[in-house]
Each structure stands twice: as C-alpha cells, then as structure tokens.
Enzyme design. Structure first.
Site, PDB file in Angstrom:
ATOM      1  N   ARG A 105      23.306 -22.382  -9.323  1.00 24.33           N
ATOM      2  CA  ARG A 105      23.502 -21.079  -8.660  1.00 24.33           C
ATOM      3  C   ARG A 105      22.334 -20.868  -7.714  1.00 24.33           C
ATOM      4  O   ARG A 105      21.178 -21.117  -8.058  1.00 24.33           O
ATOM      5  CB  ARG A 105      23.545 -19.959  -9.691  1.00 24.33           C
ATOM      6  CG  ARG A 105      24.789 -19.983 -10.535  1.00 24.33           C
ATOM      7  CD  ARG A 105      24.818 -18.767 -11.442  1.00 24.33           C
ATOM      8  NE  ARG A 105      24.828 -17.534 -10.688  1.00 24.33           N
ATOM      9  CZ  ARG A 105      24.265 -16.395 -11.111  1.00 24.33           C
ATOM     10  NH1 ARG A 105      23.629 -16.348 -12.271  1.00 24.33           N
ATOM     11  NH2 ARG A 105      24.319 -15.316 -10.375  1.00 24.33           N
ATOM     12  N   SER A 106      22.660 -20.342  -6.546  1.00 24.30           N
ATOM     13  CA  SER A 106      21.638 -20.140  -5.531  1.00 24.30           C
ATOM     14  C   SER A 106      20.492 -19.280  -6.051  1.00 24.30           C
ATOM     15  O   SER A 106      19.315 -19.544  -5.778  1.00 24.30           O
ATOM     16  CB  SER A 106      22.282 -19.494  -4.305  1.00 24.30           C
ATOM     17  OG  SER A 106      21.307 -19.114  -3.398  1.00 24.30           O
ATOM     18  N   ARG A 110      16.658 -20.538  -5.943  1.00 23.61           N
ATOM     19  CA  ARG A 110      15.580 -19.849  -5.213  1.00 23.61           C
ATOM     20  C   ARG A 110      14.349 -19.643  -6.077  1.00 23.61           C
ATOM     21  O   ARG A 110      13.283 -19.288  -5.583  1.00 23.61           O
ATOM     22  CB  ARG A 110      16.098 -18.497  -4.692  1.00 23.61           C
ATOM     23  CG  ARG A 110      17.162 -18.670  -3.623  1.00 23.61           C
ATOM     24  CD  ARG A 110      17.851 -17.347  -3.346  1.00 23.61           C
ATOM     25  NE  ARG A 110      19.171 -17.597  -2.772  1.00 23.61           N
ATOM     26  CZ  ARG A 110      19.676 -16.930  -1.763  1.00 23.61           C
ATOM     27  NH1 ARG A 110      18.996 -15.972  -1.185  1.00 23.61           N
ATOM     28  NH2 ARG A 110      20.882 -17.214  -1.315  1.00 23.61           N
ATOM     29  N   THR A 131      26.821 -30.843 -20.472  1.00 28.43           N
ATOM     30  CA  THR A 131      25.366 -31.009 -20.581  1.00 28.43           C
ATOM     31  C   THR A 131      24.741 -30.750 -19.213  1.00 28.43           C
ATOM     32  O   THR A 131      25.189 -31.296 -18.207  1.00 28.43           O
ATOM     33  CB  THR A 131      25.031 -32.426 -21.088  1.00 28.43           C
ATOM     34  OG1 THR A 131      25.521 -32.556 -22.431  1.00 28.43           O
ATOM     35  CG2 THR A 131      23.540 -32.688 -21.088  1.00 28.43           C
ATOM     36  N   LEU A 132      23.717 -29.903 -19.214  1.00 27.56           N
ATOM     37  CA  LEU A 132      23.049 -29.533 -17.950  1.00 27.56           C
ATOM     38  C   LEU A 132      21.712 -30.251 -17.854  1.00 27.56           C
ATOM     39  O   LEU A 132      20.969 -30.312 -18.841  1.00 27.56           O
ATOM     40  CB  LEU A 132      22.814 -28.018 -17.925  1.00 27.56           C
ATOM     41  CG  LEU A 132      24.060 -27.142 -18.068  1.00 27.56           C
ATOM     42  CD1 LEU A 132      23.680 -25.687 -18.303  1.00 27.56           C
ATOM     43  CD2 LEU A 132      24.942 -27.263 -16.826  1.00 27.56           C
ATOM     44  N   GLU A 133      21.413 -30.780 -16.692  1.00 24.90           N
ATOM     45  CA  GLU A 133      20.135 -31.474 -16.462  1.00 24.90           C
ATOM     46  C   GLU A 133      19.224 -30.489 -15.735  1.00 24.90           C
ATOM     47  O   GLU A 133      19.310 -30.319 -14.529  1.00 24.90           O
ATOM     48  CB  GLU A 133      20.376 -32.721 -15.620  1.00 24.90           C
ATOM     49  CG  GLU A 133      21.342 -33.694 -16.280  1.00 24.90           C
ATOM     50  CD  GLU A 133      21.887 -34.743 -15.330  1.00 24.90           C
ATOM     51  OE1 GLU A 133      21.454 -34.806 -14.164  1.00 24.90           O
ATOM     52  OE2 GLU A 133      22.760 -35.512 -15.755  1.00 24.90           O
TER      53      GLU A 133
HETATM   54  O1  LIG Z   1      26.319 -32.940 -15.477  1.00 24.00           O
HETATM   55  C1  LIG Z   1      27.244 -33.379 -16.153  1.00 24.00           C
HETATM   56  C2  LIG Z   1      28.182 -34.241 -15.619  1.00 24.00           C
HETATM   57  C3  LIG Z   1      29.186 -34.693 -16.443  1.00 24.00           C
HETATM   58  N1  LIG Z   1      29.269 -34.298 -17.750  1.00 24.00           N
HETATM   59  C4  LIG Z   1      30.360 -34.776 -18.614  1.00 24.00           C
HETATM   60  C5  LIG Z   1      31.720 -34.618 -17.956  1.00 24.00           C
HETATM   61  C6  LIG Z   1      32.048 -35.973 -17.457  1.00 24.00           C
HETATM   62  O2  LIG Z   1      33.443 -36.188 -17.401  1.00 24.00           O
HETATM   63  C7  LIG Z   1      31.353 -36.869 -18.463  1.00 24.00           C
HETATM   64  C8  LIG Z   1      30.994 -38.237 -17.937  1.00 24.00           C
HETATM   65  O3  LIG Z   1      30.263 -38.107 -16.747  1.00 24.00           O
HETATM   66  P1  LIG Z   1      30.009 -39.367 -15.814  1.00 24.00           P
HETATM   67  O4  LIG Z   1      31.294 -40.104 -15.621  1.00 24.00           O
HETATM   68  O5  LIG Z   1      29.255 -38.916 -14.634  1.00 24.00           O
HETATM   69  O6  LIG Z   1      29.021 -40.183 -16.752  1.00 24.00           O
HETATM   70  P2  LIG Z   1      28.937 -41.725 -17.096  1.00 24.00           P
HETATM   71  O7  LIG Z   1      27.546 -42.026 -17.462  1.00 24.00           O
HETATM   72  O8  LIG Z   1      29.557 -42.565 -16.016  1.00 24.00           O
HETATM   73  O9  LIG Z   1      29.831 -41.741 -18.403  1.00 24.00           O
HETATM   74  P3  LIG Z   1      31.156 -42.593 -18.701  1.00 24.00           P
HETATM   75  O10 LIG Z   1      30.738 -44.046 -18.690  1.00 24.00           O
HETATM   76  O11 LIG Z   1      31.594 -42.095 -20.068  1.00 24.00           O
HETATM   77  O12 LIG Z   1      32.128 -42.240 -17.592  1.00 24.00           O
HETATM   78  O13 LIG Z   1      30.162 -36.151 -18.816  1.00 24.00           O
HETATM   79  C9  LIG Z   1      28.331 -33.436 -18.271  1.00 24.00           C
HETATM   80  O14 LIG Z   1      28.378 -33.063 -19.433  1.00 24.00           O
HETATM   81  N2  LIG Z   1      27.323 -33.006 -17.453  1.00 24.00           N
END
Ligand SMILES: O=c1ccn([C@H]2C[C@H](O)[C@@H](COP(=O)(O)OP(=O)(O)OP(=O)(O)O)O2)c(=O)[nH]1
Length: 199
Positions: A105-106, A110, A131-133
C-alpha cells in the site's frame, strides 16, 4: 483484464473467488483491489553460526528462522534493515481463471515499509493465507499492528483457465499455508528439481 470492484464483488458472491474474512466491504474493497490485513504471526531471521544458508537444507533454513506471535494489543516493531515474514489475516482461494498480485500500500511505502521483497504472485488454484515479505528500507523503526491493512490484492483474468492450477500435479509446496511459511525451496527436487544435468 484486471477486475474492478464490481467484478471482484461479483466473483466473491459467486463463491469461486474467496477472500475470507472481509469484515468491512467499504474499507477493504478498493476500486480494483482488495485490501488485506496483517496477521499476528511473524518469522524472524536469526544471526547464525552457519557460514551460509544452503537453500536446499531444511535444517539450516529452520535453524535460521524463529516464530514470534504478537500478543493482542501489541505491535511488531520492524527495525531499519529488518526483513521478516508476516502473513495476511485473510485466507484466499484463487480460481483457475484468475491470477492475483500482492501489492504494497502506498501509505506504508511512504513510510519505507515494503511488503514484497521479491515474490508477489498468487497462482490460479492457490488456496491459503499469503506470506508477506516485509522489510523496512527507512531509517526509523515502524510499528506494525496486527489487523492493519497492510497489502492489496489485484486480480487479472486469464485468457483461458489454467490447465494445471496450483495444487494439482505440479509443485504446490505452499498450498493451504496457515501463517507465514519459510522457504521450502528444498522441496523443489520432490517436484521435479531445478538442478541442471551435468554434461
Ligand atoms: O508473496 C507471496 C507470493 C506467493 N505466495 C503463495 C501463493 C503462490 O501461489 C505460492 C507459490 O508462489 P510462487 O510460485 O511464486 O513460489 P515458488 O517458489 O515458485 O513455489 P512453487 O514451486 O510451489 O510454485 O505462494 C505467498 O504466500 N506470498
């Protein structure tokens, strides 16, 4: 095509798209997105004696990460330079004909709080919390309060439905996430592997 508020509400009503719970439609449904709130569980990264983390070592990844659950009424303080994993409070289900993008969110941007270091894509077929980074690129600590609107989800319609949505026969190691999940990149091999063959 990106879904508008009317499209999102229609898909939520139809029941194939799920964002649950939405407690205040007026607050959470934005013109072309849904605001998601912060959950109370966080994974923090510890200083470690391991010289480096091998992404394919479950043991090393687990040793590196510890969970913190914020008590009711408390905040999680994100210090400058910190990187932690948080979670959305809401659980989502993305149908096979949509892809969802998690955006910051902006208003938090900010304050130098970034919600997505890298990933931000929820696959067609994905179910679970997100999951949030979270990172703080600024110079002052920022208090994050569970329940605050932390990110927003936009939805794009696919030209055709995904034939093999997330959770079908392909890698789906984050399906049904409940709370923040550390990297499971070590499971890649199980799902076909990312290693190049030696010549
Ligand atoms: O910020 C994020 C992005 C994605 N997801 C969930 C939803 C998404 O469908 C799943 C897999 O994400 P992604 O395909 O980007 O990860 P990967 O490391 O390629 O996992 P996989 O090999 O299971 O596809 O994780 C999150 O929880 N947070």
């Amino acid at each position: 095509m990106i879904l508008s508020d009317a499209d999102i509400l229609q898909r939520l009503e139809d029941g194939d798209l799920v964002v649950d719970p939405i407690d205040d439609l007026d607050l959470q449904i934005q013109p072309a997105s849904v605001d998601l709130r912060l959950g109370k569980e966080f994974l923090e990264f510890q200083r470690t004696n391991i010289p480096c983390i091998h992404p394919n070592s479950e043991q090393e990844v687990d040793e590196y990460v510890t969970e913190t659950v914020v008590e009711d009424g408390d905040d999680f303080i994100l210090h400058p330079g910190d990187f932690v994993l948080g979670t959305t409070y809401e659980r989502v289900e993305i149908p096979a004909d949509l892809i969802a993008h998690v955006e910051g969110r902006s208003s938090l941007g900010r304050l130098a709080v970034v919600v997505h270091a890298t990933a931000g894509l929820c696959d067609p077929g994905y179910r679970g919390q997100i999951t949030l980074e979270l990172s703080n690129l600024g110079t002052a600590p920022v208090a994050l309060t569970p329940g605050m609107r932390i990110s927003q989800l936009t939805f794009t319609e696919l030209k055709t439905e995904a034939e093999r949505p997330y959770g079908s026969d392909r890698g789906s190691k984050y399906q049904d996430q409940d709370g923040p999940q550390a990297s499971r990149i070590q499971s890649d091999d199980e799902f076909g592997g990312d290693q190049l063959e030696r010549k």
